[in-house]
Design an enzyme around this catalytic site. Structure first.
Site, PDB file in Angstrom:
ATOM      1  N   GLU A  70       0.922  -1.301  -0.072  1.00  0.00           N
ATOM      2  CA  GLU A  70      -0.063   0.021   0.025  1.00  0.00           C
ATOM      3  C   GLU A  70       0.713   1.277   0.061  1.00  0.00           C
ATOM      4  O   GLU A  70       0.590   2.059  -0.673  1.00  0.00           O
ATOM      5  CB  GLU A  70      -1.008   0.032   1.098  1.00  0.00           C
ATOM      6  CG  GLU A  70      -1.698   1.175   1.533  1.00  0.00           C
ATOM      7  CD  GLU A  70      -2.853   1.509   0.563  1.00  0.00           C
ATOM      8  OE1 GLU A  70      -3.171   0.803  -0.215  1.00  0.00           O
ATOM      9  OE2 GLU A  70      -3.330   2.477   0.585  1.00  0.00           O
ATOM     10  N   HIS A  73       2.729   2.183  -3.214  1.00  0.00           N
ATOM     11  CA  HIS A  73       1.623   2.543  -4.190  1.00  0.00           C
ATOM     12  C   HIS A  73       1.399   4.055  -3.830  1.00  0.00           C
ATOM     13  O   HIS A  73       1.585   4.931  -4.545  1.00  0.00           O
ATOM     14  CB  HIS A  73       0.382   1.906  -4.005  1.00  0.00           C
ATOM     15  CG  HIS A  73      -0.903   2.526  -4.885  1.00  0.00           C
ATOM     16  ND1 HIS A  73      -0.589   2.723  -6.249  1.00  0.00           N
ATOM     17  CD2 HIS A  73      -1.970   3.077  -4.408  1.00  0.00           C
ATOM     18  CE1 HIS A  73      -1.765   3.256  -6.634  1.00  0.00           C
ATOM     19  NE2 HIS A  73      -2.645   3.404  -5.595  1.00  0.00           N
ATOM     20  N   HIS A 134     -11.735   5.281  -8.203  1.00  0.00           N
ATOM     21  CA  HIS A 134     -10.137   5.586  -8.120  1.00  0.00           C
ATOM     22  C   HIS A 134      -9.612   4.772  -9.293  1.00  0.00           C
ATOM     23  O   HIS A 134      -8.430   5.323  -9.783  1.00  0.00           O
ATOM     24  CB  HIS A 134      -9.741   4.669  -6.804  1.00  0.00           C
ATOM     25  CG  HIS A 134      -8.524   5.186  -6.470  1.00  0.00           C
ATOM     26  ND1 HIS A 134      -7.991   6.382  -6.371  1.00  0.00           N
ATOM     27  CD2 HIS A 134      -7.392   4.474  -5.742  1.00  0.00           C
ATOM     28  CE1 HIS A 134      -6.826   6.333  -5.902  1.00  0.00           C
ATOM     29  NE2 HIS A 134      -6.152   5.246  -5.717  1.00  0.00           N
ATOM     30  N   HIS A 242     -19.792  -8.206 -17.461  1.00  0.00           N
ATOM     31  CA  HIS A 242     -18.319  -7.686 -18.101  1.00  0.00           C
ATOM     32  C   HIS A 242     -18.170  -8.579 -19.145  1.00  0.00           C
ATOM     33  O   HIS A 242     -17.261  -8.113 -20.377  1.00  0.00           O
ATOM     34  CB  HIS A 242     -17.366  -7.874 -16.611  1.00  0.00           C
ATOM     35  CG  HIS A 242     -15.886  -7.536 -17.341  1.00  0.00           C
ATOM     36  ND1 HIS A 242     -15.733  -6.059 -17.727  1.00  0.00           N
ATOM     37  CD2 HIS A 242     -14.868  -8.047 -17.309  1.00  0.00           C
ATOM     38  CE1 HIS A 242     -14.244  -6.388 -17.917  1.00  0.00           C
ATOM     39  NE2 HIS A 242     -13.727  -7.302 -17.814  1.00  0.00           N
ATOM     40  N   HIS A 303      -3.880  -7.503 -17.127  1.00  0.00           N
ATOM     41  CA  HIS A 303      -5.121  -7.232 -17.706  1.00  0.00           C
ATOM     42  C   HIS A 303      -5.658  -5.610 -17.328  1.00  0.00           C
ATOM     43  O   HIS A 303      -6.231  -5.258 -18.211  1.00  0.00           O
ATOM     44  CB  HIS A 303      -6.361  -8.117 -17.004  1.00  0.00           C
ATOM     45  CG  HIS A 303      -7.444  -8.445 -17.605  1.00  0.00           C
ATOM     46  ND1 HIS A 303      -7.859  -8.528 -18.970  1.00  0.00           N
ATOM     47  CD2 HIS A 303      -8.767  -8.026 -17.109  1.00  0.00           C
ATOM     48  CE1 HIS A 303      -9.079  -8.440 -19.201  1.00  0.00           C
ATOM     49  NE2 HIS A 303      -9.678  -8.011 -18.023  1.00  0.00           N
TER      50      HIS A 303
HETATM   51  C1  HEM Z   1     -12.254  -4.972 -24.125  1.00  0.00           C
HETATM   52  C2  HEM Z   1     -12.107  -6.227 -23.439  1.00  0.00           C
HETATM   53  C3  HEM Z   1     -11.931  -6.003 -22.004  1.00  0.00           C
HETATM   54  C4  HEM Z   1     -11.516  -4.870 -21.020  1.00  0.00           C
HETATM   55  C5  HEM Z   1     -11.063  -3.450 -21.452  1.00  0.00           C
HETATM   56  C6  HEM Z   1     -11.259  -5.264 -19.632  1.00  0.00           C
HETATM   57  C7  HEM Z   1     -10.987  -4.517 -18.654  1.00  0.00           C
HETATM   58  C8  HEM Z   1     -10.788  -4.910 -17.309  1.00  0.00           C
HETATM   59  C9  HEM Z   1     -10.421  -4.015 -16.424  1.00  0.00           C
HETATM   60  C10 HEM Z   1      -9.947  -2.575 -16.324  1.00  0.00           C
HETATM   61  C11 HEM Z   1     -10.697  -4.786 -15.162  1.00  0.00           C
HETATM   62  C12 HEM Z   1     -10.322  -4.277 -13.629  1.00  0.00           C
HETATM   63  C13 HEM Z   1      -8.817  -4.956 -13.199  1.00  0.00           C
HETATM   64  C14 HEM Z   1      -8.292  -4.514 -12.010  1.00  0.00           C
HETATM   65  O1  HEM Z   1      -9.448  -3.860 -11.078  1.00  0.00           O
HETATM   66  O2  HEM Z   1      -7.539  -4.600 -11.743  1.00  0.00           O
HETATM   67  C15 HEM Z   1     -11.225  -6.007 -15.666  1.00  0.00           C
HETATM   68  C16 HEM Z   1     -11.337  -7.443 -14.585  1.00  0.00           C
HETATM   69  C17 HEM Z   1     -11.581  -8.599 -14.946  1.00  0.00           C
HETATM   70  N1  HEM Z   1     -11.931  -8.792 -16.482  1.00  0.00           N
HETATM   71 FE1  HEM Z   1     -11.459  -7.832 -18.072  1.00  0.00          FE
HETATM   72  N2  HEM Z   1     -11.550  -6.703 -19.611  1.00  0.00           N
HETATM   73  C18 HEM Z   1     -12.120  -6.988 -21.010  1.00  0.00           C
HETATM   74  C19 HEM Z   1     -12.190  -8.254 -21.270  1.00  0.00           C
HETATM   75  C20 HEM Z   1     -12.427  -9.329 -20.510  1.00  0.00           C
HETATM   76  C21 HEM Z   1     -12.721 -10.808 -20.737  1.00  0.00           C
HETATM   77  C22 HEM Z   1     -12.947 -11.419 -22.296  1.00  0.00           C
HETATM   78  C23 HEM Z   1     -12.787 -11.644 -19.747  1.00  0.00           C
HETATM   79  C24 HEM Z   1     -13.192 -13.189 -19.477  1.00  0.00           C
HETATM   80  C25 HEM Z   1     -13.636 -13.865 -20.368  1.00  0.00           C
HETATM   81  C26 HEM Z   1     -12.256 -10.626 -18.801  1.00  0.00           C
HETATM   82  C27 HEM Z   1     -12.299 -11.054 -17.113  1.00  0.00           C
HETATM   83  C28 HEM Z   1     -12.095 -10.280 -16.286  1.00  0.00           C
HETATM   84  C29 HEM Z   1     -11.915 -10.684 -14.673  1.00  0.00           C
HETATM   85  C30 HEM Z   1     -12.144 -12.081 -14.121  1.00  0.00           C
HETATM   86  C31 HEM Z   1     -11.702  -9.674 -13.984  1.00  0.00           C
HETATM   87  C32 HEM Z   1     -11.266  -9.361 -12.493  1.00  0.00           C
HETATM   88  C33 HEM Z   1     -10.154  -9.456 -12.168  1.00  0.00           C
HETATM   89  C34 HEM Z   1      -9.873  -9.003 -10.967  1.00  0.00           C
HETATM   90  O3  HEM Z   1     -10.311  -9.159 -10.045  1.00  0.00           O
HETATM   91  O4  HEM Z   1      -8.687  -8.085 -11.003  1.00  0.00           O
HETATM   92  N3  HEM Z   1     -12.131  -9.587 -19.134  1.00  0.00           N
HETATM   93  N4  HEM Z   1     -11.162  -6.216 -16.771  1.00  0.00           N
END
Ligand code: HEM
Length: 325
Positions: A70, A73, A134, A242, A303
């Protein structure tokens, strides 16, 4: 000023990645107070300071590693704030006539607000709306810094390609859709809904019968939101939304990239079209890997970082299409 803007963009990316890392290692409350950590500038490390900290915050005994996550960051975020303050100062006192003024000032206000959101993340015990804002705030800061950098860079566009300018509004819509998708991802993450669906392409079991939209996008009453406060079907619903969001955004961005690639006679616009597709596919592969491999820390952090990169590519595309000279 341009070099400082570039350094700030890189630093902002580091801050975003560290923020994701802090969230994903459940270290958001590693320091239960703000701006210090258990009242210190660093982290309690000696027996005496740890004992004193545990007495002051009995509900949250010191976990040194989380506290460091923390605080690191926070140190990087404060340095970024300082960089932006210098940029704003330079633009007030040493600006050339062609350089922007309002954007650096807006950035300064934004980074202060982002600091306040960081404080509320801690003081409101990871309230999901604040955690998500945030995250969006961080993405807005890096986008504005990148826009500032582009505005300070002389490049001529769309290189006699005025017919492409009509696509600028479609690119803007692409940014809006992408930001909604990022917010939905932030919502999944802030509510610990990442592992609610473990199968592809949508979710396991008879998920269609159990969707709970109203609950999924409201905030239940709770003392503390660490590890989530929503029941299972609401988490499942946010996760599913999502995924559907990803399908919509991907279809739209691929269409936009295709138009840029086939219709533009500027090499830069063609390259931007190609980059959108590549970065988008990397992002989808990371999202799918999040699900298949049950959220490995590196994949989940990437991601987040690649979402920021995709947004920057869209900012550049949109700006390039709008820019007159
Ligand atoms: C244009 C496509 C996508 C964008 C821009 C995107 C963007 C994001 C962002 C910004 C987060 C938050 C990360 C965080 O808080 O650290 C997130 C979380 C997540 N995304 Fe995506 N996502 C996309 C596609 C997908 C796809 C296709 C999947 C699964 C099939 C997916 C699964 C997840 C999951 C499981 C999380 C939660 C991860 C966590 O707890 O940090 N996303 N996504």
């Amino acid at each position: 000023m341009k070099k400082l803007a570039l350094a700030s963009i890189l630093l902002a990316l580091v801050v975003i990645v560290l923020g994701a890392y802090t969230r994903l290692t459940d270290a958001g409350l590693g320091c239960p107070d703000w701006p210090g950590c258990y009242g210190l500038v660093g982290v309690p490390m000696t027996t005496e300071t740890i004992e004193a900290a545990n007495q002051a915050f009995p509900e949250r005994p010191v976990e040194v590693e989380k506290a460091w996550n923390e605080m690191i960051h926070r140190y990087f975020a404060s340095t970024l704030g300082l960089f932006i303050l210098i940029i704003a100062g330079l633009s007030i006192f040493k600006r050339k006539a062609t350089e922007p003024l309002k954007l650096p000032l807006f950035l300064l206000i934004l980074v202060c607000f982002q600091g306040a959101l960081g404080m509320w993340t801690v003081t409101l015990n990871l309230l999901p709306a604040v955690v998500m804002m945030h995250l969006l705030g961080g993405f807005t800061v890096i986008s504005c810094l990148f826009l500032l950098y582009l505005r300070l860079t002389p490049y001529q566009l769309p290189m006699g390609n005025g017919n492409m300018r009509k696509y600028a509004k479609y690119a803007s819509l692409g940014i809006v859709l992408l930001v909604i998708q990022i917010a939905l991802g932030g919502w999944v993450s802030a509510n610990y809904a990442s592992l609610a669906c473990t199968e592809l392409p949508i979710c396991q079991g008879n998920w269609t019968d159990n969707l709970a939209f109203e609950g999924a996008f409201s905030i239940p009453q709770a003392e503390n939101y660490e590890f989530g406060a929503h029941p299972y079907y609401e988490r499942m619903t946010m996760h599913i939304v999502h995924r559907f969001g990803a399908i919509v955004v991907s279809a739209y961005l691929i269409w936009l990239a295709f138009v840029l690639y086939t219709k533009a006679n500027s090499n830069l616009l063609k390259k931007l079209g190609g980059t959108i597709v590549v970065v988008l596919f990397v992002q989808i592969a990371l999202g799918v890997s999040n699900v298949v491999y049950s959220l490995p820390l590196t994949v989940a952090t990437l991601h987040n970082a690649v979402a920021a990169c995709l947004l920057l590519v869209m900012v550049m595309t949109t700006y390039t299409l709008y820019r007159k000279v």
